[in-house]
Design a protein around this motif. Structure first.
Motif: not given
Length: 494
Positions: A337-338, A358-363, A368-371, A383-390
């Motif tokens: 995802g994002g 740069a990391g803050a601006a990228a976040l 703002a633009e995530a699909e 349908k998901i915005w992002l997936l995290f696996v730890g």
């Protein structure tokens, strides 16, 4: 009831006047101009912001303390100036109550209650205390002087300062709700009984990523481990394959592997060490060093003590197979995802702006633009915005995953943000801001030993330990129980 309130208000006013008279009776001294200047310096929290800027230059608890302190100041200033002063107006002390030489050149005209200076000072100091008690102890006398200076210069009643300080302390403590405090102790793991004890780097294969972090540790490690065999893979090639080739060429002379770099470099070395059965020594020299912090290694000296003593622990690793290709190991996290997009943007901009800006601006750009991504997670359509696996279970629950209490629980921590619910992005943002993610239907958290994720649309990229991999459609995640032995001192640094 109203009579009781009037009585209490009169008693508070009498107490304030009595304390101000005592303050006014103090003899003239060199402290008068010093307190006046200190009070002015703290206007708009300039003193605390300057101090936070200096503290942020140093990594670790000092930087975290500075960031938490700035967040606490922002919250306390908003609470006192935009809310409390508007709802509870109060006249400031009369100018004739104190000697003229103490008064400020430009006294404030806003409501006296509560003291914003005292609130900011207390909020900043309390926030520092949660990350570094010693640092807070050094700052506390200055914060107390700022708070008292508001009475000494005649712009606040003592109860204004007391209530302001109480508000600041409460807000400083409340930052734990949005930003939990990381434990000082490292993650738990089962000790290993069969690792090589090495001195001076003899029998050690050493991989160094000189581009990780702020400085190249090569010369310092050469002095620490003069007997180590330094490995020199091609930066443009596959790091895992090259490490295997170099270790094959070295034969049996290498009994342990050491790696100095960020989490991506550590993950590559860990995958090789795990396959070959070699214990791994980690030198934190990247930007974040999540894995080293969880293990309890804060410096090359920590790893050297563990190498000399032959002290190590068993650690789990996560693995992912993309579109049926061989598994890729990760020591911390993998995500869809994002986050991969954020990593790409950060790498593109960091040469001009530096990694943190740069990391803050990228976040911000990604949010703002995530699909949304259409997937099946173990057969369930989402349908998901992002997936995290730890790799292992992360804490805190119901919040941004930050640390691991165990490195050997044999589980994957799976979290995702749903995009198939009405107003899901707004609901997720609101839950995150209020610290209520655990109760939000948009936020799903599970612990499993494996997970199968199938992307139903276009191929998407996967990020493993901050490194972006080629895109794919099927992702099989697996937890490998105690797959690696990592050197750790018997008494890790806290």
């Amino acid at each position: 009831m109203f009579q009781a309130l009037r009585t209490a208000r009169r008693r508070i006013s009498d107490l304030d006047h009595a304390l101000v008279r005592r303050c006014a009776a103090l003899p003239k001294s060199v402290a008068d101009p010093a307190l006046r200047n200190l009070s002015t310096l703290a206007n708009h929290s300039k003193l605390w912001f300057a101090l936070a800027g200096g503290l942020a230059l140093r990594k670790g608890p000092t930087r975290r303390a500075a960031l938490r302190g700035v967040a606490a100041i922002a919250a306390s200033s908003s609470t006192t100036n935009l809310l409390a002063k508007q709802l509870l107006p109060r006249r400031r002390p009369a100018t004739d109550l104190l000697p003229a030489h103490r008064r400020l050149m430009s006294p404030p005209a806003s409501s006296s209650f509560p003291s914003g200076h005292a609130a900011s000072a207390a909020a900043f100091t309390t926030a520092l205390c949660m990350e570094s008690p010693l640092l807070a102890a050094a700052v506390a006398p200055v914060a107390a002087a700022v708070a008292y200076s508001r009475v000494h210069t005649g712009v606040h009643w003592p109860t204004d300062v007391a209530v302001g300080a109480a508000v600041g302390c409460g807000i400083g403590l409340a930052t734990r709700w949005w930003w939990p405090v990381r434990p000082a102790t490292p993650a738990l793991a089962r000790p290993s009984e069969r690792v090589a004890a090495l001195t001076g780097g003899n029998g050690l294969g050493l991989l160094i990523n000189p581009s990780s972090g702020d400085s190249d540790p090569s010369s310092a490690l050469a002095d620490l481990w003069p007997g180590a065999e330094v490995l020199h893979p091609d930066p443009g090639g596959d790091l895992v394959e090259q490490l295997h080739l170099e270790l094959d060429a070295a034969g049996d002379t290498i009994r342990a592997l050491a790696v100095a770099g960020g989490d991506g470099t550590v993950a590559a070395a860990a995958s090789v060490a795990g396959v070959r059965g070699l214990p791994l020594a980690v030198v934190p020299s990247g930007t974040l060093n999540h894995f080293a912090r969880d293990v309890g290694v804060t410096s090359a000296q920590d790893s050297d003590r563990a190498l000399t003593a032959g002290s190590a622990v068993h650690v789990d690793l996560g693995a992912v197979s993309v579109d049926g290709e061989p598994e890729r190991w990760f020591v911390n996290t993998a995500s869809l995802g994002g986050y991969p997009d954020m990593v790409r943007m950060r790498e593109k901009w960091e040469q001009r702006w530096g990694k943190w800006p740069a990391g803050a601006a990228a976040l911000v750009r990604v949010l703002a633009e995530a699909e949304p991504i259409e997937v099946r997670i173990d057969g369930a359509h989402r349908k998901i915005w992002l997936l995290f696996v730890g790799a292992n279970s992360y804490q805190p629950k119901g919040f941004a995953p930050t640390w691991r209490p165990h490195l050997d629980d044999g589980m994957l921590d799976i979290r995702y943000v749903r995009a198939d619910l009405p107003l899901s992005r707004i609901r997720f943002a609101f839950a995150a801001l209020t610290g209520a993610l655990f109760n939000s239907h948009t936020y799903v958290q599970q612990e499993r030993q494996s997970a199968h994720v199938e992307v139903l649309g276009e191929r998407v990229a996967l990020a493993c330990d901050g490194e972006v991999m080629p895109p794919g459609r099927t992702f099989n995640f697996t937890a490998h129980d105690e797959a690696l032995r990592v050197y750790r001192p018997e008494h890790p640094a806290e």
